[in-house]
Motif scaffolding. Sequence first.
Motif, PDB file in Angstrom:
ATOM      1  N   ALA A 104       0.826  -1.205   0.000  1.00  0.00           N
ATOM      2  CA  ALA A 104       0.000   0.000   0.000  1.00  0.00           C
ATOM      3  C   ALA A 104       0.861   1.257   0.000  1.00  0.00           C
ATOM      4  O   ALA A 104       0.578   2.225  -0.716  1.00  0.00           O
ATOM      5  N   VAL A 105       1.936   1.265   0.785  1.00  0.00           N
ATOM      6  CA  VAL A 105       2.822   2.425   0.852  1.00  0.00           C
ATOM      7  C   VAL A 105       3.506   2.660  -0.494  1.00  0.00           C
ATOM      8  O   VAL A 105       3.546   3.778  -1.008  1.00  0.00           O
ATOM      9  N   THR A 106       4.039   1.587  -1.070  1.00  0.00           N
ATOM     10  CA  THR A 106       4.747   1.722  -2.341  1.00  0.00           C
ATOM     11  C   THR A 106       3.795   2.095  -3.459  1.00  0.00           C
ATOM     12  O   THR A 106       4.115   2.946  -4.300  1.00  0.00           O
ATOM     13  N   ARG A 107       2.642   1.486  -3.471  1.00  0.00           N
ATOM     14  CA  ARG A 107       1.669   1.805  -4.511  1.00  0.00           C
ATOM     15  C   ARG A 107       1.270   3.278  -4.454  1.00  0.00           C
ATOM     16  O   ARG A 107       1.157   3.938  -5.494  1.00  0.00           O
ATOM     17  N   GLU A 108       1.075   3.803  -3.268  1.00  0.00           N
ATOM     18  CA  GLU A 108       0.712   5.216  -3.140  1.00  0.00           C
ATOM     19  C   GLU A 108       1.854   6.111  -3.607  1.00  0.00           C
ATOM     20  O   GLU A 108       1.633   7.181  -4.178  1.00  0.00           O
ATOM     21  N   TRP A 109       3.091   5.677  -3.384  1.00  0.00           N
ATOM     22  CA  TRP A 109       4.251   6.429  -3.856  1.00  0.00           C
ATOM     23  C   TRP A 109       4.224   6.538  -5.385  1.00  0.00           C
ATOM     24  O   TRP A 109       4.371   7.620  -5.948  1.00  0.00           O
ATOM     25  N   TYR A 110       4.020   5.418  -6.052  1.00  0.00           N
ATOM     26  CA  TYR A 110       3.948   5.423  -7.512  1.00  0.00           C
ATOM     27  C   TYR A 110       2.746   6.233  -7.997  1.00  0.00           C
ATOM     28  O   TYR A 110       2.846   7.014  -8.960  1.00  0.00           O
TER      29      TYR A 110
END
Length: 595
Positions: A488-494
Amino acid sequence: MPPSTVQTWTHGALLLDPARTRFALWAPDAGSVSVELDHGRSLPMQPRPEGWFVLEADCPAGSRYRFSIDGQLQVPDPASRSQDGDVHGPSRVVDPAAYQWQHQQWRGRPWHEAVIYELHVGVMGGYLAVRQALPALVELGVTAIELMPLAEFPGERNWGYDGVLPYAPEASYGTPEDLKALIDAAHGLGLAVLLDVVYNHFGPDGNYLQRYAAPFFRDDLHTPWGAAIDFRQRPVREFFIDNALMWLLEYRFDGLRLDAVHAIDDPDFLVELAQRVRQAVPAERHVWLNLENEFNQASLLQQGFDAQWNDDGHNALHVLLTGETDAYYADFADRPTEQLARCLSQGFAFQGQANRHGESRGEPSGHLPPSAFVLFLQNHDQIGNRAFGERLNQLAPPQALQAATALLLLSPMIPLLFMGDEVAAQEPFLFFTSHQGELAEAVREGRRNEFAAFSAFADAGQRQRIPDPNAPSTFHASRPQALAQQAAVTREWYRSLLQIRHRELIPRLPGARALGARVLAEGALSAGWRLGDGSLLCIDLNLSPHRVECAPLSGARLCFEHPAQAHPTGAPPFLPAFSVRVQLDDKTAPDGERP
């Protein structure tokens, strides 16, 4: 090469009407050829000039057939549109008009809007599973998916680069209609669909061409995969050009990525292919043609091709992020920051410079627009060609990887992601096949010997630890699984970075040009571009663990910064460790101001 004065037939089985099919086979080494149908029907084909055999027969869609060569060898159609029973089984007559398209008004997307997501259909579970994943990719900010090769290969597990029947979509993934439904659904969501095609060789299992069409190949030239394909032969050229047109016109793919064209010893063929595609595709459609080319032939990017995968950019970034300098990374060991700066400002790092073997590589590319280069941090090769398929998030400091991701997604080059990047997947992407017998053993040992040039595998005993490509477990281990919190954290970053790209960059990209890049320190640089509307984009990047002096661009607004900082009196005149700063000057400052 001038066109033949003798008719060149369309390869394979062409459905003329609901009940009748024309079969054509180029078999210059055969004395006779017949079409073998179900229930023992054998229909002799008529010889034609230049090695062709042709037949029109009552044969509806769905009929199974093979070609019999001199009454001794039965083979599938090399231009089979569908297989029944893998690469050695019979071919099927296909009706290309059977599928009812739902989004017939789709015309594609302009190239500058491309945000590409490369994926492997088999690892994702087949055409239907990929279709189900599309809405999440749209929400992420992706505008195009790129499918690794689909040409029918032996077995059910393969990267796709061992394909032997280039016209037949891999049956283990679904039917031709399932593939069309995937493309149709993507178009309905605003997604373009690209296909990776392999026109430089055939796989080692299931290719019978040498038995009846030896002139398909050259005796005097070899590639890493065997005898080179002879593109001097008109029927050979037509075989691949017709294949490209099939994918673009019948399946409605929005573009092709041509694999390893440096192994095609005839650039004239590539130019002709691009010309034929541009002539055949209606003017209102956007169709993308991309290359993979180790030779960095910038001249091809002005002859019908939109862009090339920029391996130089990846390699420089990889060395900066990981410190690895084995094998081909040795070309970037001494000056990776300088080489990355050259990529950002001129396209290729190697534009005629000597590589580690002392060989000149590349052509000048500084005159090309940034959109002529596809940039990536990872792709199937750069992960899968590692012995254990480790992903970059397992090799690089997290903050440095975040900064590099911001460069990828916010530079004017075209960004490419690989499946799993957006969820920080921990699973490897390994090299997998499903060969049998002696070929399986040869592939297993060949794979392990590939890594002899890497210091960690100089010892043969260490190489035995490398996963067996033919083991089903190797394939299943390559399925990316999202771990909820980190994903979830990485996806939001992208997603947040791609929102900025869509809002700030994409509308301004047509007409963009690089202004240059300067090295600030080892691992740090500043690059600038004049965008199409006259505004100035500046990206300051620091992939080192040290603070680096770098004043912000005067009068520009801050589009993105990582790590974010408080600026009570303006941005500081330095870059923290592992950081990136992206600024945009809408006032169209003079070119010479920065960088």
